[in-house]
Design a protein around this motif. Structure first.
Motif, PDB file in Angstrom:
ATOM      1  N   THR A  21       0.850  -1.184   0.000  1.00  0.00           N
ATOM      2  CA  THR A  21       0.000   0.000   0.000  1.00  0.00           C
ATOM      3  C   THR A  21       0.888   1.236   0.000  1.00  0.00           C
ATOM      4  O   THR A  21       1.788   1.347   0.834  1.00  0.00           O
ATOM      5  CB  THR A  21      -0.919   0.043   1.232  1.00  0.00           C
ATOM      6  N   VAL A  22       0.648   2.154  -0.929  1.00  0.00           N
ATOM      7  CA  VAL A  22       1.389   3.410  -1.005  1.00  0.00           C
ATOM      8  C   VAL A  22       0.388   4.536  -1.217  1.00  0.00           C
ATOM      9  O   VAL A  22      -0.532   4.408  -2.032  1.00  0.00           O
ATOM     10  CB  VAL A  22       2.418   3.398  -2.160  1.00  0.00           C
ATOM     11  N   ALA A  23       0.549   5.632  -0.472  1.00  0.00           N
ATOM     12  CA  ALA A  23      -0.387   6.742  -0.625  1.00  0.00           C
ATOM     13  C   ALA A  23       0.310   8.055  -0.316  1.00  0.00           C
ATOM     14  O   ALA A  23       1.273   8.119   0.456  1.00  0.00           O
ATOM     15  CB  ALA A  23      -1.599   6.556   0.285  1.00  0.00           C
ATOM     16  N   ALA A  24      -0.206   9.136  -0.920  1.00  0.00           N
ATOM     17  CA  ALA A  24       0.255  10.497  -0.643  1.00  0.00           C
ATOM     18  C   ALA A  24      -0.971  11.380  -0.437  1.00  0.00           C
ATOM     19  O   ALA A  24      -1.971  11.247  -1.151  1.00  0.00           O
ATOM     20  CB  ALA A  24       1.104  11.030  -1.792  1.00  0.00           C
ATOM     21  N   ASP A  25      -0.899  12.270   0.559  1.00  0.00           N
ATOM     22  CA  ASP A  25      -2.053  13.068   0.967  1.00  0.00           C
ATOM     23  C   ASP A  25      -1.588  14.503   1.213  1.00  0.00           C
ATOM     24  O   ASP A  25      -0.732  14.748   2.074  1.00  0.00           O
ATOM     25  CB  ASP A  25      -2.639  12.458   2.248  1.00  0.00           C
ATOM     26  N   TYR A  26      -2.152  15.470   0.457  1.00  0.00           N
ATOM     27  CA  TYR A  26      -1.752  16.870   0.578  1.00  0.00           C
ATOM     28  C   TYR A  26      -2.944  17.703   1.027  1.00  0.00           C
ATOM     29  O   TYR A  26      -4.058  17.549   0.513  1.00  0.00           O
ATOM     30  CB  TYR A  26      -1.227  17.395  -0.758  1.00  0.00           C
ATOM     31  N   PHE A  27      -2.707  18.612   2.004  1.00  0.00           N
ATOM     32  CA  PHE A  27      -3.771  19.463   2.536  1.00  0.00           C
ATOM     33  C   PHE A  27      -3.267  20.898   2.665  1.00  0.00           C
ATOM     34  O   PHE A  27      -2.161  21.137   3.147  1.00  0.00           O
ATOM     35  CB  PHE A  27      -4.216  18.941   3.906  1.00  0.00           C
ATOM     36  N   LEU A  28      -4.098  21.855   2.209  1.00  0.00           N
ATOM     37  CA  LEU A  28      -3.739  23.265   2.266  1.00  0.00           C
ATOM     38  C   LEU A  28      -4.950  24.072   2.719  1.00  0.00           C
ATOM     39  O   LEU A  28      -6.048  23.936   2.151  1.00  0.00           O
ATOM     40  CB  LEU A  28      -3.276  23.762   0.893  1.00  0.00           C
ATOM     41  N   ARG A  29      -4.791  24.897   3.757  1.00  0.00           N
ATOM     42  CA  ARG A  29      -5.852  25.781   4.237  1.00  0.00           C
ATOM     43  C   ARG A  29      -5.291  27.195   4.320  1.00  0.00           C
ATOM     44  O   ARG A  29      -4.283  27.437   4.978  1.00  0.00           O
ATOM     45  CB  ARG A  29      -6.366  25.324   5.606  1.00  0.00           C
ATOM     46  N   ARG A  30      -5.967  28.134   3.628  1.00  0.00           N
ATOM     47  CA  ARG A  30      -5.613  29.528   3.670  1.00  0.00           C
ATOM     48  C   ARG A  30      -6.890  30.354   3.788  1.00  0.00           C
ATOM     49  O   ARG A  30      -7.682  30.417   2.853  1.00  0.00           O
ATOM     50  CB  ARG A  30      -4.835  29.950   2.406  1.00  0.00           C
ATOM     51  N   SER A  31      -7.084  30.939   4.961  1.00  0.00           N
ATOM     52  CA  SER A  31      -8.249  31.780   5.209  1.00  0.00           C
ATOM     53  C   SER A  31      -9.528  31.011   4.906  1.00  0.00           C
ATOM     54  O   SER A  31      -9.772  29.961   5.488  1.00  0.00           O
ATOM     55  CB  SER A  31      -8.146  33.061   4.367  1.00  0.00           C
ATOM     56  N   GLU A  32     -10.342  31.492   3.951  1.00  0.00           N
ATOM     57  CA  GLU A  32     -11.611  30.822   3.645  1.00  0.00           C
ATOM     58  C   GLU A  32     -11.477  29.670   2.657  1.00  0.00           C
ATOM     59  O   GLU A  32     -12.449  28.963   2.380  1.00  0.00           O
ATOM     60  CB  GLU A  32     -12.627  31.835   3.080  1.00  0.00           C
ATOM     61  N   SER A  33     -10.310  29.474   2.079  1.00  0.00           N
ATOM     62  CA  SER A  33     -10.121  28.451   1.046  1.00  0.00           C
ATOM     63  C   SER A  33      -9.392  27.237   1.613  1.00  0.00           C
ATOM     64  O   SER A  33      -8.471  27.365   2.430  1.00  0.00           O
ATOM     65  CB  SER A  33      -9.333  29.014  -0.132  1.00  0.00           C
ATOM     66  N   GLN A  34      -9.795  26.071   1.115  1.00  0.00           N
ATOM     67  CA  GLN A  34      -9.195  24.814   1.552  1.00  0.00           C
ATOM     68  C   GLN A  34      -9.074  23.872   0.362  1.00  0.00           C
ATOM     69  O   GLN A  34     -10.024  23.720  -0.419  1.00  0.00           O
ATOM     70  CB  GLN A  34     -10.068  24.186   2.635  1.00  0.00           C
ATOM     71  N   PHE A  35      -7.911  23.243   0.200  1.00  0.00           N
ATOM     72  CA  PHE A  35      -7.670  22.347  -0.934  1.00  0.00           C
ATOM     73  C   PHE A  35      -7.021  21.065  -0.418  1.00  0.00           C
ATOM     74  O   PHE A  35      -6.187  21.090   0.485  1.00  0.00           O
ATOM     75  CB  PHE A  35      -6.755  23.007  -1.965  1.00  0.00           C
ATOM     76  N   ALA A  36      -7.405  19.940  -1.004  1.00  0.00           N
ATOM     77  CA  ALA A  36      -6.821  18.653  -0.634  1.00  0.00           C
ATOM     78  C   ALA A  36      -6.674  17.781  -1.864  1.00  0.00           C
ATOM     79  O   ALA A  36      -7.502  17.834  -2.789  1.00  0.00           O
ATOM     80  CB  ALA A  36      -7.672  17.951   0.417  1.00  0.00           C
ATOM     81  N   ALA A  37      -5.629  16.959  -1.883  1.00  0.00           N
ATOM     82  CA  ALA A  37      -5.393  16.007  -2.973  1.00  0.00           C
ATOM     83  C   ALA A  37      -4.883  14.702  -2.369  1.00  0.00           C
ATOM     84  O   ALA A  37      -4.100  14.712  -1.415  1.00  0.00           O
ATOM     85  CB  ALA A  37      -4.379  16.554  -3.969  1.00  0.00           C
ATOM     86  N   LEU A  38      -5.344  13.596  -2.933  1.00  0.00           N
ATOM     87  CA  LEU A  38      -5.002  12.275  -2.405  1.00  0.00           C
ATOM     88  C   LEU A  38      -4.788  11.300  -3.553  1.00  0.00           C
ATOM     89  O   LEU A  38      -5.548  11.299  -4.527  1.00  0.00           O
ATOM     90  CB  LEU A  38      -6.122  11.773  -1.497  1.00  0.00           C
TER      91      LEU A  38
END
Length: 299
Positions: A84-101
């Motif tokens: 099993t291999v995985a990568a998880d990215y999370f970004l929060r700036r003020s009212e905006s939020q982004f995630a990638a998996l």
């Protein structure tokens, strides 16, 4: 090290969408959960007499990248290899939020010595999501996910999910939220899977279409709790109901317990249950996956 247990005769599945296979979660979606945001506090200073003021709201801005690796090897009377291999990215700036998996699950096994290995698990998946907070605790989101699963007969399952989220609890180490929205699902079926099902009589000729589009209502409830400085619990429950064919419904449940080893590494124990009320012929309705994974976090 990772230990994976499979309780499905035909499909292993994965940890999802939103939920993947044994990870700490970065944000709410499908079968997948959101990590607590981190940040500092704001100072307020005035000259002269001051009226009592409420404590300033803690910033939820954060950037996190997680990498997860798990493996299982058994030799002798039983021979199994799983990865099993995985990568998880999370970004929060003020009212905006982004995630990638992104995640990969692969496994091979041989029933006895001298017999060849056969692939028993093979799926690839990815998801991106954007949230915008219109008000404290209220956000609109758009999520796009893709999955390829050999043992579900899927060359591609594409899901487009717009919706709204409401946070009943939205604190640094404690979150409870619900989501409601629409799910557009497009399935492209594997030709070899269809031909095999027709050849062994599992499906009548022409019974399985090469592709299918489903329109669903989607509901999700998620909960994260930083129990101690080193232990975190996360869980989520997702329900998808087709609006055209009511017999088509799916239920996904995930839970994870993460123990921090040091500032960078942690161990995550996960359980994922995926239920499809109307799967393809020859595919089991329920998949159960448990895993133990080593997680590296870079803040």
């Amino acid at each position: 090290m990772s230990l994976m247990v499979k309780r499905s005769s035909a499909v292993l599945g994965c940890l999802a969408p939103l939920f993947v296979c044994g990870l700490a979660h970065a944000q709410p979606a499908g079968l997948v959960n959101q990590a607590p945001a981190t940040g500092g506090s704001t100072e307020v200073a005035k000259e002269g007499f001051q009226a009592p003021v409420a404590p300033p709201e803690e910033s939820k801005d954060a950037t996190t990248l997680k990498a997860t690796v798990g493996g299982f090897l058994s030799q002798g009377n039983s021979r199994t290899i799983a990865l099993t291999v995985a990568a998880d990215y999370f970004l929060r700036r003020s009212e905006s939020q982004f995630a990638a998996l992104a995640a990969l699950n692969y496994g091979r096994s041989a029933p006895a010595q001298g017999e060849p290995y056969a692939t028993t698990v093979e799926n690839y998946q990815g998801r991106v999501r954007y949230d915008y907070f219109f008000a404290p605790g209220v956000a609109g989101f758009l999520s796009v996910s893709a999955r390829r699963d050999r043992f579900q007969g899927l060359d591609l399952r594409l899901n487009l999910d717009p919706g709204v989220a409401y946070y009943f609890i939205d604190e640094k180490g404690h979150r409870l939220w619900a989501e409601l929205g629409y799910d557009l699902q497009y399935d492209a079926r594997n030709t070899d899977f269809i031909e095999a099902a027709e050849a062994d009589g599992t499906a009548a000729p022409g019974a399985i279409a090469d592709s299918e589009v489903r329109h669903n209502v989607r509901g999700f409830v998620g909960y994260d709790n930083q129990l101690t400085e080193t232990v975190k619990f996360s869980t989520g429950l997702e329900y998808l109901q087709n609006v055209e064919e009511t017999k088509n419904a799916r239920l996904n449940a995930d839970a994870a317990l993460t123990a921090q080893l040091n500032t960078d590494f942690s161990v995550a124990t996960t359980v994922s249950v995926k239920y499809d009320n109307n799967p393809l012929p020859g595919v089991e309705k329920t998949d159960l996956i448990s895993a133990l994974n080593l997680v590296y976090t870079m803040n």
